[in-house]
Design an enzyme around this catalytic site. Structure first.
Site, PDB file in Angstrom:
ATOM      1  CB  CYS A  26     -36.338 -54.978  22.930  1.00 17.99           C
ATOM      2  SG  CYS A  26     -37.134 -55.660  24.365  1.00 17.99           S
ATOM      3  CG  HIS A 549     -52.684 -44.788   8.265  1.00 11.54           C
ATOM      4  ND1 HIS A 549     -51.414 -44.759   7.280  1.00 11.54           N
ATOM      5  CD2 HIS A 549     -52.193 -45.046   9.291  1.00 11.54           C
ATOM      6  CE1 HIS A 549     -50.766 -44.893   7.999  1.00 11.54           C
ATOM      7  NE2 HIS A 549     -50.750 -44.797   9.227  1.00 11.54           N
TER       8      HIS A 549
END
Length: 627
Positions: A26, A549
């Protein structure tokens, strides 16, 4: 502070990437969910330079960083191979209070991205109302009407904003979610009056309700759309689902939502606001004292952001929020506490921390103050609570309120313009002065926590002294790594991702694949697999840690088009098939399919020599990288 090094240290303290389930953030903190909280070294984690404090709630950790949290989050999430995505979804649900905290965190995650635009619009609206009251602006002129339209549009179209954010959160079809939110606004847009009976379908009359500020109905509706969409996709093959799923949702699910779920959701929203309104009507002073004094405690437990949903709901139903105004004295009292500590402390590290946190705190960001300073000093915390409660009483006495969603701060004072505006400013000013004076009189507590962190000459964050010793160099071992994917070999610098191309995760190379198969580049074991199935981390027998990845930002696909053939902990041989993926489908979704192959523990190797071959063939024993 080196954010990449700090991310590495945090990862060590929480038990390594294999112990991490989710990573989100956040405004000031990382929210990490772990598998086994016994592996977390809380004391060492709190002692890291750059970590203000850590709040542990079972398997959930809140690591408070401050203003650089986004950079640390990016480095940490890439290191773990996930960005707000669970590795083992559904396995760590929890119960009771923990489940409630997760639900509140989910609400906060949805609303956080729109707070900036709502704050800006609220400031503009407050300034316009001031200008009208002063006689400087004629509300009947077209220019004034346009400015008011700009100020009110974020709130008028809040359902559409929420639909977009909820679609990302719940992985629902974005366009269906927006169409549903737009349809909820359409009846009033074409002139139907709110509150009247209208026949939507034959035999199914329903009441038109004003949903322009609806919060809970939109969240519940998009969640339902996502669930129905998954059920349909499970039974319908991919070729048909592109047309069948949208048709079923638009023709059946969305009308039922607007007919049944939306009226219920709006009624619940109104009931929640009525509850707070009744409490406020009983005693405005008591209600505001309670809210003001509770705000630092809510911040301390990390659930204050969930109240943003309640504030927005109050504004959507009543057009104003008394509870939001009550938080103002708390924020300014915390700012004054930072100033008092900065003036009195002899601790140079604490002085630097408070200096950097004072300005953000004055603009509404109180987490660094509470976590970095107040929480560790009980006497000062009590002083802040006493002054905050007094300021809350003033806000309640003056019946101050906010006209839109914006955290109290120097910049957002116009949001609180109206009845009790002067009282609100006085309450915030007295909270600041009172907190400053009370803490200076009672004295500043110096933290007794031992300093177990040292800094390099460049000010970079380095490992605490209690960290385990670094791995012994293994450069005398030769590790031959074959290319795991067939395709064109390129350097990491050519990868269209700042973290990979800069080598922040580690050195290596990348392949533009021409087939959807990934093979093991070494003999070893699978260290980590992910719920998104887009990446695999392997540890070789010689000690090399390799991250494969597939694609850039493909974590957002949620596992679609990927099939992992191995499990975490499984032993694998060089050339063994690890994963298959639909190369064309991923490209059709707009994602770059380039596949970085990264050595994540490069510090253990003396040299890393990449092959100069322009193309690779998966499974072939020609070395693509020698370490």
């Amino acid at each position: 502070m080196n954010c990449t090094v700090l991310a590495d240290n945090i990862l060590r303290m929480v038990g390594g990437e294999s112990n991490v389930v989710t990573v989100i953030h956040c405004a000031t903190r990382l929210r990490i969910t772990v598998i086994d909280n016994r592996k977390v070294k809380l004391a060492e984690l709190r002692a890291l330079d750059g970590v203000l404090t850590v709040v542990s709630e079972g398997d959930r950790l809140q690591v408070v960083i401050g203003n650089r949290v986004a950079k640390v989050f990016h480095a940490l999430s890439v290191r773990c191979g996930l960005i707000g995505t669970e590795k083992k979804s559904g396995q760590y649900e929890g119960a009771g209070c923990a489940q409630l905290v997760r639900w509140l965190d989910g609400l906060a995650d949805i609303t956080m991205p729109i707070l900036g635009i709502m704050m800006a619009a609220g400031i503009l609206k407050g300034i316009l109302i001031m200008c009208v009251d002063a006689g400087w602006l004629n509300p009947g002129r077209q220019s004034a009407a346009t400015l008011f339209a700009i100020a009110e549009s974020p709130f008028n179209f809040l359902p559409i904003f929420l639909a977009i954010l909820c679609a990302r959160k719940f992985k629902a079809n974005l366009f269906i979610a927006v169409a549903m939110a737009g349809a909820s606004l359409s009846p009033l847009g074409i002139g139907l009056s709110a509150g009247g009976q209208q026949e939507a379908f034959p035999g199914l009359p329903f009441r038109i309700m004003n949903s322009s500020g609806a919060v809970l109905p939109v969240i519940a509706s998009v969640w339902l759309i996502a669930r129905v969409e998954r059920v349909i996709d499970h039974y319908v093959d991919a070729a048909k689902s592109a047309t069948v799923t949208p048709c079923f949702l638009i023709l059946i699910v969305v009308p039922l939502i607007l007919l049944l779920l939306f009226p219920v959701g709006v009624s619940i929203s109104q009931a929640i606001s009525a509850l707070f309104s009744a409490l406020y009507s009983f005693s405005p002073i008591f209600t505001c004292v309670l809210m003001a004094a509770a705000w630092p405690l809510l911040v301390m437990f990390g659930i204050h952001q969930a109240f943003i949903v309640l504030f927005i709901n109050d504004i959507s139903v009543m057009g104003q929020s008394f509870l939001l105004a009550a938080c103002g004295p708390a924020i300014f009292a915390c700012s004054a506490m930072l100033l008092a500590v900065n003036l009195r402390t002899r601790n140079t590290k604490l002085k630097a921390l408070t200096r950097s946190a004072i300005i953000p705190s004055l603009f509404g960001l109180s987490e660094p103050a509470i976590y970095g300073v107040t929480l560790k000093r009980k006497k000062m915390f009590i002083c802040v609570l006493v002054v905050t409660a007094f300021g809350g009483a003033m806000v309640g006495y003056g019946k101050s309120f906010a006209i839109t969603m914006a955290m109290p701060g120097l910049l957002t004072f116009p949001v609180f313009y109206g009845e009790g505006f002067i009282t609100f400013i006085l309450a915030c000013s007295l909270a600041f002065v009172g907190s400053l004076g009370l803490i200076l009189l009672t004295g500043v507590e110096e933290s007794s926590l031992p300093v177990s962190q040292v800094e390099s000459s460049g000010g970079e964050n380095i490992a605490v002294r209690r960290l385990p010793p670094p791995p012994k160099p293994v450069s005398d071992i030769t590790e031959q790594i074959i290319a795991p994917v067939s395709g064109e070999v390129i350097s990491l610098a050519q990868v269209n991702d700042g973290v990979f191309s800069a080598g922040s995760v580690g050195p290596g190379f990348a392949i533009i694949p021409d087939e959807g198969r990934v093979y093991s580049p070494v003999d070893g074991y699978i260290a980590t697999t992910y719920a998104s199935r887009h990446a695999i981390r392997i540890c070789s027998n010689a000690g090399a840690e390799i991250l494969i990845h597939v694609g850039i930002n493909t974590v957002q696909l949620g596992g679609n088009y990927f099939c992992v053939e191995v499990q975490t902990g499984e032993r694998v041989k060089q050339g063994q098939l690890l994963m298959t993926f639909d190369l064309l489908a991923i490209a059709a979704e707009g994602y770059d399919t380039v596949t970085p192959v990264i050595i994540t523990n490069s510090e253990a190797w003396r040299t890393l020599d990449a092959s100069e071959k322009p193309r690779s063939r998966s499974g072939e024993r020609s070395p693509a990288l020698a370490v």
